[in-house]
Write a protein that holds these residues in place. Structure first.
Motif, PDB file in Angstrom:
ATOM      1  N   LEU A 113      -7.246  12.127  11.347  1.00 40.03           N
ATOM      2  CA  LEU A 113      -8.397  11.397  11.860  1.00 40.03           C
ATOM      3  C   LEU A 113      -9.535  12.337  12.236  1.00 40.03           C
ATOM      4  CD1 LEU A 113      -6.417   8.968  14.195  1.00 40.03           C
ATOM      5  CD2 LEU A 113      -7.452   8.388  11.987  1.00 40.03           C
ATOM      6  N   THR A 136     -15.346  11.730  14.943  1.00 43.34           N
ATOM      7  CA  THR A 136     -15.480  10.733  13.893  1.00 43.34           C
ATOM      8  C   THR A 136     -15.317   9.332  14.463  1.00 43.34           C
ATOM      9  OG1 THR A 136     -13.114  10.720  13.332  1.00 43.34           O
ATOM     10  CG2 THR A 136     -14.504  12.354  12.215  1.00 43.34           C
ATOM     11  N   TYR A 189     -13.657   6.958  13.127  1.00 43.45           N
ATOM     12  CA  TYR A 189     -12.274   6.500  12.949  1.00 43.45           C
ATOM     13  C   TYR A 189     -11.338   7.133  13.968  1.00 43.45           C
ATOM     14  CZ  TYR A 189     -13.259  10.238   9.454  1.00 43.45           C
ATOM     15  OH  TYR A 189     -13.733  11.352   8.791  1.00 43.45           O
ATOM     16  N   ALA A 222      -9.343   4.803  16.751  1.00 45.25           N
ATOM     17  CA  ALA A 222      -7.888   4.887  16.878  1.00 45.25           C
ATOM     18  C   ALA A 222      -7.480   5.227  18.307  1.00 45.25           C
ATOM     19  CB  ALA A 222      -7.344   5.922  15.904  1.00 45.25           C
ATOM     20  N   CYS A 279      -6.151   2.484  10.306  1.00 43.52           N
ATOM     21  CA  CYS A 279      -6.890   3.743  10.457  1.00 43.52           C
ATOM     22  C   CYS A 279      -7.618   4.113   9.168  1.00 43.52           C
ATOM     23  CB  CYS A 279      -5.934   4.860  10.879  1.00 43.52           C
ATOM     24  SG  CYS A 279      -5.291   4.693  12.562  1.00 43.52           S
ATOM     25  N   ASP A 308      -8.760   1.955   7.017  1.00 35.75           N
ATOM     26  CA  ASP A 308      -9.899   1.042   6.939  1.00 35.75           C
ATOM     27  C   ASP A 308     -11.060   1.559   7.790  1.00 35.75           C
ATOM     28  OD1 ASP A 308      -8.521  -0.628   5.249  1.00 35.75           O
ATOM     29  OD2 ASP A 308      -7.962  -2.082   6.808  1.00 35.75           O
ATOM     30  N   TRP A 309     -10.761   2.065   8.992  1.00 39.91           N
ATOM     31  CA  TRP A 309     -11.822   2.628   9.831  1.00 39.91           C
ATOM     32  C   TRP A 309     -12.459   3.853   9.178  1.00 39.91           C
ATOM     33  CZ3 TRP A 309      -8.055   1.960  14.428  1.00 39.91           C
ATOM     34  CH2 TRP A 309      -8.280   0.716  15.051  1.00 39.91           C
ATOM     35  N   THR A 310     -11.638   4.655   8.510  1.00 38.84           N
ATOM     36  CA  THR A 310     -12.167   5.830   7.826  1.00 38.84           C
ATOM     37  C   THR A 310     -13.168   5.418   6.743  1.00 38.84           C
ATOM     38  OG1 THR A 310     -10.119   7.059   8.235  1.00 38.84           O
ATOM     39  CG2 THR A 310     -11.559   7.888   6.493  1.00 38.84           C
ATOM     40  N   GLU A 320     -14.819   2.546   6.788  1.00 42.80           N
ATOM     41  CA  GLU A 320     -15.923   1.821   7.413  1.00 42.80           C
ATOM     42  C   GLU A 320     -16.917   2.753   8.094  1.00 42.80           C
ATOM     43  OE1 GLU A 320     -16.578  -1.844  10.660  1.00 42.80           O
ATOM     44  OE2 GLU A 320     -14.551  -1.133  10.144  1.00 42.80           O
ATOM     45  N   TYR A 321     -16.416   3.872   8.628  1.00 42.14           N
ATOM     46  CA  TYR A 321     -17.282   4.806   9.359  1.00 42.14           C
ATOM     47  C   TYR A 321     -17.205   6.200   8.727  1.00 42.14           C
ATOM     48  CZ  TYR A 321     -16.808   1.042  12.789  1.00 42.14           C
ATOM     49  OH  TYR A 321     -16.789  -0.177  13.406  1.00 42.14           O
TER      50      TYR A 321
END
Length: 628
Positions: A302, A310, A312, A316, A395, A397-399, A401-402
């Protein structure tokens, strides 16, 4: 002595400062993950009787016995006897720095890269006080450093003698231990103990103050191997019952996260951390000092959490139900507001320093011990792994998205390097692009050092770190000027086949640029990229965001041409003014055999994002100034 006069009479209520201080006595001992040179040796032989030598020669003999190969320092009157003794030390090289602050930062970086104490020396008075910034930096970041300072003769101490300063008094709050050497017979052991304490347990700086008469008097006492005092004790293994309870909590978690701090790197526990995370499929975020503890190109990575971490990582950490913090102080740049930090998490905190447990974030499962040892204990205690498939997917998906990107995205070549030809050449160069381009042009084991400011954050965010001890920066103290002298220390410490790159800002570089003369004199192969926006960029960014754009004392109406300045110091100078310049200039600078400085004219409007306002909620990070 604790002061620079008579020896006080202690009755047991107040310990002297010529040994471990209160905060060390119960928490610091030898760390089994440090080198053999620094480990406690209960069978260490007593001091050997030898032919008469000066106290200064005893100091140098102790350094030789400890295996020291490099000293960074600046000459002066009160320390001159030690330098004279160093003249005959065939196994120790001395690097004469331009300023004592540079000596301390170089020693700090040497310790960060090797794990063994870096040694710095300075004379009394201004020499010693000029070390203070570097010593404080090492204390905040738990870097092993031994400072040796000259002092006025003992019979003049307390009389405002020439270049006299109460060095012990000044440095007591920022050292693990410090000692006012009282005799030639004891000074060798003083230095050996300081070396052992700097290297052991939670590492940090120590200091020995050397009155001139102590270094010129004679002694027949020989050196001993470094060892910590019997009064210093740190648990290696955590309590087994506590480990079992923590292991059960991790195994039952639905959204576990590992937060790897600088203690993972300092404790040489990266292998244990990586094995544990991969075995149990747990995502890993790092603190800024923990960068490199876990490979950032791994699917579970992450990257950095916190103020400029970050998106993500911060998502998290904010939503985890079980946070395993290893070797982290949970400082305010990581946590933001403590009340909003990992609010739903059961916290397992592993640290070698008992004082850090529940200091900032309350630990539900405190595990006091060596990072690698405790991670092995946890691995042995866990019969099953948490079911993290959905969590790992979230996680990821967040990576997506951001993502860590910037206004003009780089095209990718087949090798994944940014392609300068895809950028409009009439636009100013983005600093993120420069970091990515240098990363692509160097090996994975390249050591990166930085000053402090926006450039430091871009170097965190846009370089992919895969190995420990390849990221060297000023974290807790945030000392501008750290970059160049730390690159010198890192270059001396690193393997010959490792590259050393420094990212600096124009403001940070101007504070210690005189150390270029050292790099040129010693022909040190370092490459400095000055990300030049003609401002103290981070201050300006905060002024724009939180002070209504009132830019007071943050912009420079004029700065030197840093490539020309480099050549005046004896280094090679280069300049990047456009994307078209970048590929050839980066290649030429990196291929220079010796020091090189690249003055990079970056986009002066570029700021660092993501950003969590000071004391804010990490889950509410801003991606632009409009979000603040």
């Amino acid at each position: 002595m604790t002061d620079q006069g008579a020896v006080p009479d202690f009755d047991g209520a107040e310990p002297p400062t010529d040994g471990p201080t209160d905060r060390d006595a119960a928490t610091r001992e030898t760390d089994p993950h440090t080198s053999d040179d620094s480990e406690t040796d209960d069978s260490a032989e007593p001091a050997k009787t030898t032919s008469a030598r000066s106290g200064a020669e005893a100091v140098v003999a102790s350094l030789e016995t400890a295996g020291v190969d490099t000293v960074f320092g600046v000459q002066g009157g009160a320390i001159m006897p030690v330098y004279d003794a160093l003249y005959d030390a065939e196994e120790i090289s001395h690097v004469t720095m331009a300023h004592e602050q540079g000596a301390a930062h170089a020693a700090d970086a040497y310790g960060a890269v090797t794990g063994d104490p870096g040694i710095c020396m300075a004379t009394s008075g201004p020499g010693a006080t000029n070390l203070v910034t570097g010593i404080a930096d090492a204390d905040m970041d738990s870097e092993p450093v031994v400072a040796l300072t000259g002092q006025a003769p003992s019979d003049l101490v307390g009389n405002d003698a020439f270049q006299e300063t109460d060095t012990v008094g000044v440095t007591t709050p920022i050292t693990k231990s410090n000692t006012f050497a009282s005799s030639a017979d004891e000074v060798g052991e003083d230095v050996s103990t300081a070396f052992a304490l700097a290297a052991s347990g939670r590492q940090g700086p120590t200091l020995v103050d050397l009155p001139k008469d102590v270094t010129t008097d004679e002694t027949d006492i020989g050196p001993t191997e470094p060892s910590v005092p019997d009064t210093v004790s740190v648990p290696d293994r955590a309590d087994e019952g506590a480990v079992e309870a923590a292991g059960a909590t991790i195994a039952d978690a639905e959204r576990p996260v590992i937060l790897a701090g600088g203690g993972v790197v300092k404790g040489n526990a990266s292998d244990e951390l990586r094995a544990f995370a991969k075995e149990h499929d747990i995502p890993v975020a790092t603190t800024m000092p923990g960068i490199g503890a876990f490979p950032e190109d791994h699917d579970l990575a992450l990257e950095m959490a916190g103020m400029h971490g970050t998106g993500y990582a911060n998502m998290a950490v904010t939503t985890t139900d079980c946070l395993l913090g290893v070797g982290t102080r949970f400082d305010d740049r990581l946590t933001g507001g403590v009340d909003s930090f990992a609010p739903d998490a059961t916290v397992v905190h592993v640290d070698i320093d008992r004082a850090e447990i529940s200091k900032n974030v309350e630990a539900d499962h405190p595990l006091v011990g060596d990072a690698g040892t405790v991670l092995d204990q946890l691995a042995a205690a866990m019969d099953s792994s948490p079911d993290t498939d959905e969590w790992v997917a979230q996680c990821a998906d967040w990576t997506a998205e951001y993502p860590m990107d910037y206004a003009v995205p780089a095209a990718e070549t087949d090798e994944g390097a940014p392609d300068a030809s895809s950028f409009p050449d009439d636009q100013p160069v983005k600093p993120q692009f420069v970091v990515e381009a240098v990363d692509a042009a160097t090996d994975d084991d390249t050591v990166v050092t930085t000053g402090v400011g926006q450039h430091q954050m871009w170097a965190c965010q846009y370089w992919t770190y895969t190995e420990p001890r390849t990221w060297v920066s000023s974290h807790g103290l945030g000392a501008m000027g750290y970059g160049l002298p730390s690159a010198i220390g890192a270059r001396v410490a690193a393997d010959d086949d490792q590259s050393v790159v420094c990212f600096d800002g124009d403001g940070s570089f101007l504070m210690t640029c005189q150390e270029l003369v050292v790099a040129a004199r010693e022909n040190l192969d370092i490459t400095v990229f000055v990300l030049n926006n003609e401002a103290i960029g981070m201050v300006r960014q905060w002024q724009d965001a939180f002070f209504d754009g009132r830019r007071m004392a943050s912009e420079y109406p004029w700065v030197p041409k840093f490539d020309t300045l480099a050549e005046a110091f004896g280094a090679d100078g280069f300049r990047i003014e456009s994307y078209e310049d970048a590929p050839d200039v980066i290649e030429a600078a990196l291929e220079t055999d010796g020091p090189a400085v690249v003055d990079v004219y970056i986009d002066p409007t570029e700021d660092v994002y993501p950003m969590v306002p000071s004391g804010g909620d990490n889950g509410q990070f801003a991606l632009s100034e409009d979000h603040l």
